[in-house]
Write a protein that holds these residues in place. Structure first.
Motif, mmCIF file in Angstrom:
data_model
loop_
_atom_site.group_PDB
_atom_site.id
_atom_site.type_symbol
_atom_site.label_atom_id
_atom_site.label_comp_id
_atom_site.label_asym_id
_atom_site.label_seq_id
_atom_site.Cartn_x
_atom_site.Cartn_y
_atom_site.Cartn_z
ATOM 1 N N GLY A 99 0.120 118.082 108.892
ATOM 2 C CA GLY A 99 -0.674 118.085 107.669
ATOM 3 C C GLY A 99 -1.350 116.756 107.427
ATOM 4 O O GLY A 99 -2.501 116.698 106.974
ATOM 5 N N ARG A 100 -0.650 115.682 107.717
ATOM 6 C CA ARG A 100 -1.244 114.346 107.569
ATOM 7 C C ARG A 100 -2.349 114.129 108.609
ATOM 8 O O ARG A 100 -3.415 113.569 108.301
ATOM 9 C CB ARG A 100 -0.142 113.289 107.727
ATOM 10 N N LEU A 101 -2.099 114.590 109.827
ATOM 11 C CA LEU A 101 -3.074 114.429 110.896
ATOM 12 C C LEU A 101 -4.373 115.148 110.577
ATOM 13 O O LEU A 101 -5.467 114.651 110.849
ATOM 14 C CB LEU A 101 -2.482 114.948 112.210
ATOM 15 N N LEU A 102 -4.246 116.350 109.966
ATOM 16 C CA LEU A 102 -5.416 117.189 109.682
ATOM 17 C C LEU A 102 -5.840 117.107 108.223
ATOM 18 O O LEU A 102 -6.732 117.844 107.811
ATOM 19 C CB LEU A 102 -5.112 118.635 110.056
ATOM 20 N N ASP A 103 -5.193 116.244 107.438
ATOM 21 C CA ASP A 103 -5.503 116.080 106.022
ATOM 22 C C ASP A 103 -5.397 117.407 105.271
ATOM 23 O O ASP A 103 -6.299 117.803 104.532
ATOM 24 C CB ASP A 103 -6.907 115.481 105.851
ATOM 25 N N VAL A 104 -4.263 118.104 105.470
ATOM 26 C CA VAL A 104 -3.981 119.355 104.766
ATOM 27 C C VAL A 104 -2.891 119.063 103.739
ATOM 28 O O VAL A 104 -1.710 118.929 104.091
ATOM 29 C CB VAL A 104 -3.534 120.463 105.738
ATOM 30 N N ASN A 105 -3.266 118.964 102.482
ATOM 31 C CA ASN A 105 -2.306 118.595 101.450
ATOM 32 C C ASN A 105 -1.216 119.641 101.275
ATOM 33 O O ASN A 105 -0.051 119.296 101.032
ATOM 34 C CB ASN A 105 -3.025 118.382 100.115
ATOM 35 N N LEU A 106 -1.559 120.924 101.372
ATOM 36 C CA LEU A 106 -0.565 121.975 101.164
ATOM 37 C C LEU A 106 0.567 121.859 102.171
ATOM 38 O O LEU A 106 1.741 122.015 101.816
ATOM 39 C CB LEU A 106 -1.232 123.348 101.258
ATOM 40 N N ALA A 107 0.246 121.581 103.432
ATOM 41 C CA ALA A 107 1.286 121.425 104.451
ATOM 42 C C ALA A 107 2.172 120.225 104.143
ATOM 43 O O ALA A 107 3.407 120.291 104.292
ATOM 44 C CB ALA A 107 0.648 121.277 105.837
ATOM 45 N N GLN A 108 1.579 119.126 103.700
ATOM 46 C CA GLN A 108 2.376 117.939 103.366
ATOM 47 C C GLN A 108 3.260 118.199 102.149
ATOM 48 O O GLN A 108 4.436 117.809 102.132
ATOM 49 C CB GLN A 108 1.439 116.766 103.095
ATOM 50 N N HIS A 109 2.710 118.839 101.135
ATOM 51 C CA HIS A 109 3.498 119.124 99.932
ATOM 52 C C HIS A 109 4.660 120.056 100.245
ATOM 53 O O HIS A 109 5.796 119.830 99.802
ATOM 54 C CB HIS A 109 2.604 119.762 98.870
ATOM 55 N N PHE A 110 4.382 121.124 101.007
ATOM 56 C CA PHE A 110 5.451 122.065 101.342
ATOM 57 C C PHE A 110 6.543 121.395 102.156
ATOM 58 O O PHE A 110 7.743 121.566 101.890
ATOM 59 C CB PHE A 110 4.877 123.253 102.120
ATOM 60 N N ALA A 111 6.145 120.628 103.165
ATOM 61 C CA ALA A 111 7.142 119.979 104.015
ATOM 62 C C ALA A 111 8.003 119.015 103.209
ATOM 63 O O ALA A 111 9.235 118.967 103.388
ATOM 64 C CB ALA A 111 6.446 119.245 105.159
ATOM 65 N N PHE A 112 7.384 118.251 102.317
ATOM 66 C CA PHE A 112 8.148 117.296 101.510
ATOM 67 C C PHE A 112 9.189 118.016 100.652
ATOM 68 O O PHE A 112 10.367 117.631 100.622
ATOM 69 C CB PHE A 112 7.199 116.493 100.623
ATOM 70 N N VAL A 113 8.785 119.064 99.939
ATOM 71 C CA VAL A 113 9.714 119.765 99.052
ATOM 72 C C VAL A 113 10.777 120.499 99.869
ATOM 73 O O VAL A 113 11.967 120.491 99.507
ATOM 74 C CB VAL A 113 8.951 120.745 98.149
ATOM 75 N N ALA A 114 10.392 121.125 100.985
ATOM 76 C CA ALA A 114 11.353 121.864 101.796
ATOM 77 C C ALA A 114 12.355 120.950 102.492
ATOM 78 O O ALA A 114 13.406 121.423 102.950
ATOM 79 C CB ALA A 114 10.613 122.707 102.835
ATOM 80 N N LEU A 115 12.068 119.660 102.574
ATOM 81 C CA LEU A 115 13.028 118.738 103.188
ATOM 82 C C LEU A 115 14.295 118.592 102.353
ATOM 83 O O LEU A 115 15.349 118.226 102.892
ATOM 84 C CB LEU A 115 12.379 117.362 103.395
#
Length: 522
Positions: A99-115
């Motif tokens: 998500g960071r590589l492709l600048d996709v905020n939804l992927a970054q947000h989901f990964a952070f919360v799911a951690l």
């Protein structure tokens, strides 16, 4: 007091084990917050700046409150760190990095919360994850801003519901996309009228209420279903009553401050009635008995899982450090193409203005048919290299129209036959604004692949980046005003124009770019 009885009674019988496990989890959470602070800021910004997700500020405290009430059940079993938790942390760190590589905020947000649940599994084990299943699942589902895709469908449902209700009560009405036309006014079911805010907030509250009030699974399922259906029906009724008030006493009584007050009062009443109905069917609280569980993982192996989880958390941001390096902006000098049978290009009017920030190059011009005099406007924007913050084709804020000046009446898809035998599927928007109604056809291209889907465009970009390539991404859009009932004629005109438009990847298009980009796909 024997150990099983003490565990059932809620006493901490393994204090040393849980102290170490809790300390390990706390350290992991601190590392998570520090290393992913940029994602935390982005998540909080989304909550604060989009009224749809302001309820999300309560999700973390509510989840923590529910989890604290389950602490005695956690103490009934010893913490058993799981290697599967490390696998989950690894997968989520990879999702965040992508998500960071492709600048996709939804992927970054989901990964952070799911951690958070992944760290529970890694530090405390399966038994703890099962005990905390609801607060952790509640966190993942409702703390991530995911409801934007619901706005359009909810608008359509609301418009059809209100029109059908008006017909049943004898009010003359016509539906034009998302416009409700009555004898006294034209009512637009705008984004704010979709009811998405009430829908998500009511569903979130319904899930929490069902968990606290019911013990039988079928009661929980029924109440959650009601909490999802009731706001949709209520929003349809709200729009129906708004139009009915405007038809009976005049539009001035159904708009402005009165409209807002009526909406909040109506939604508040519906929510109160839903909770009262659910209260009468609540289950009595039951004191649950907790079995005594022991892990078979050696103590040394358990303690190795904890530092491994922390190391994995650090690995993602460490690998992403290079992504934060400033990239010099690339400029592409685009020239509007010459279209056979059309006069132009000419400067476009201000009635339609797409917004694509950070593009390496863009052009917006108009053409006039040499045969009929019809006008078609063309917009083309190109992005070079991998997506990065501030230079991303598919991102929040980039759109085919200005939301402050127009609203979507309807959306559909159209098959396009382009030059040289190419074909693609374009998305069609029917817009309504101060300058009148218009049609917009658009599609995205990543290298030589074109699609109407922003999701597929993102995936094509991801595939190119993962293969070590620097994709050329672009958006093409055609637009023309619609007057009266000539939408089909305008569609035919747009199709004729598209057939004469140079295809991405052909020499005609490549010649429009600056010399350093010649031979590359826009």
């Amino acid at each position: 007091m024997n150990r099983p009885f003490a565990a059932v009674a809620g006493f901490s019988v393994r204090t040393p084990d849980w102290v170490l496990a809790a300390a390990a989890f706390a350290v992991a959470v601190v590392v998570l917050l520090v290393c992913y602070w940029r994602t935390v800021q982005s998540l909080v910004w989304a909550w604060a700046h989009d009224g749809t997700y302001q309820y999300a500020f309560l999700i973390f405290p509510l989840s923590l409150w529910v989890a604290s009430g389950l602490r005695h059940q956690l103490q009934a079993s010893e913490p058993v760190p799981s290697i599967w938790g490390l696998a989950a942390v690894t997968a989520l760190v990879f999702v965040w990095y992508a998500g960071r590589l492709l600048d996709v905020n939804l992927a970054q947000h989901f990964a952070f919360v799911a951690l958070f649940p992944a760290l529970v599994l890694a530090c405390w084990g399966w038994q703890a994850l099962w005990v905390l299943a609801f607060p952790l699942g509640y966190l993942v589902v409702f703390a991530v801003p995911w409801g934007d895709a619901l706005v359009g469908p909810l608008q359509d449902i609301t418009a059809h519901f209100a029109v059908r209700a008006l017909e049943l009560t004898g009010t003359p009405v016509l539906l034009n996309g998302r416009e409700i036309i009555t004898p006294s006014a034209v009512w637009m079911v705008a984004d704010a009228c979709s009811g998405v805010k009430f829908f998500i907030a009511c569903t979130a509250l319904g899930c929490l209420y069902a968990y606290l009030m019911y013990r039988r699974w079928w009661k929980r399922v029924v109440f959650v279903a009601l909490a999802a259906v009731v706001p949709v029906v209520a929003n349809g009724l709200r729009v129906y009553f708004t139009v009915l008030i405007g038809e009976t006493w005049g539009p001035e009584y159904a708009t402005g401050t009165d409209h807002l007050i009526f909406g909040w009062q109506f939604f508040g009443t519906v929510l109160l009635l839903l909770l009262l109905v659910g209260w009468f069917f609540r289950d009595p609280p039951v004191m649950s008995e907790h079995s005594l569980a022991r892990g078979n993982m050696p103590a040394t192996a358990r303690t190795m899982v904890w530092p491994a989880a922390v190391a994995l958390l650090i690995a993602g941001p460490a690998l992403a450090v290079g992504l934060a390096a400033p990239v010099p902006p690339e400029t592409v000098q685009l020239t509007a193409p010459t279209i056979a049978g059309w006069n132009g290009p000419q400067a476009a009017a201000d009635g339609w203005r797409p917004i694509f920030r950070g593009a390496a190059g863009q052009v917006r011009v108009s053409y006039q048919s040499a045969a009929s005099g019809d006008v078609v406007e063309l917009f083309h924007a190109i992005y070079t290299g991998k997506p990065r913050r501030g230079h991303t084709l598919i991102t929040y804020g980039n759109d085919l129209y200005d939301p402050a000046r127009a609203q979507i009446l309807s959306r559909t898809r159209r098959q396009l036959d382009l030059a040289s035998g190419w074909s693609t599927t374009a998305a069609e928007l029917r817009l309504a604004g101060a300058s009148g109604s218009r049609l917009v056809w658009y599609w995205y291209c990543v290298d030589r692949h074109c699609t109407r889907s922003p999701v597929l465009a993102k995936l094509l970009q991801a595939w190119a980046v993962l293969r070590g390539q620097l994709p050329r991404s672009s958006v093409w859009a055609l637009s023309s005003p619609v007057g009266g009932d000539d939408a089909d004629r305008v569609r035919t005109k747009l199709h004729v124009f598209a057939q004469a438009l140079p295809v991405p990847g052909t020499p005609e298009v490549q010649a429009q770019q600056s010399p350093d980009l010649a031979g590359s796909q826009p």
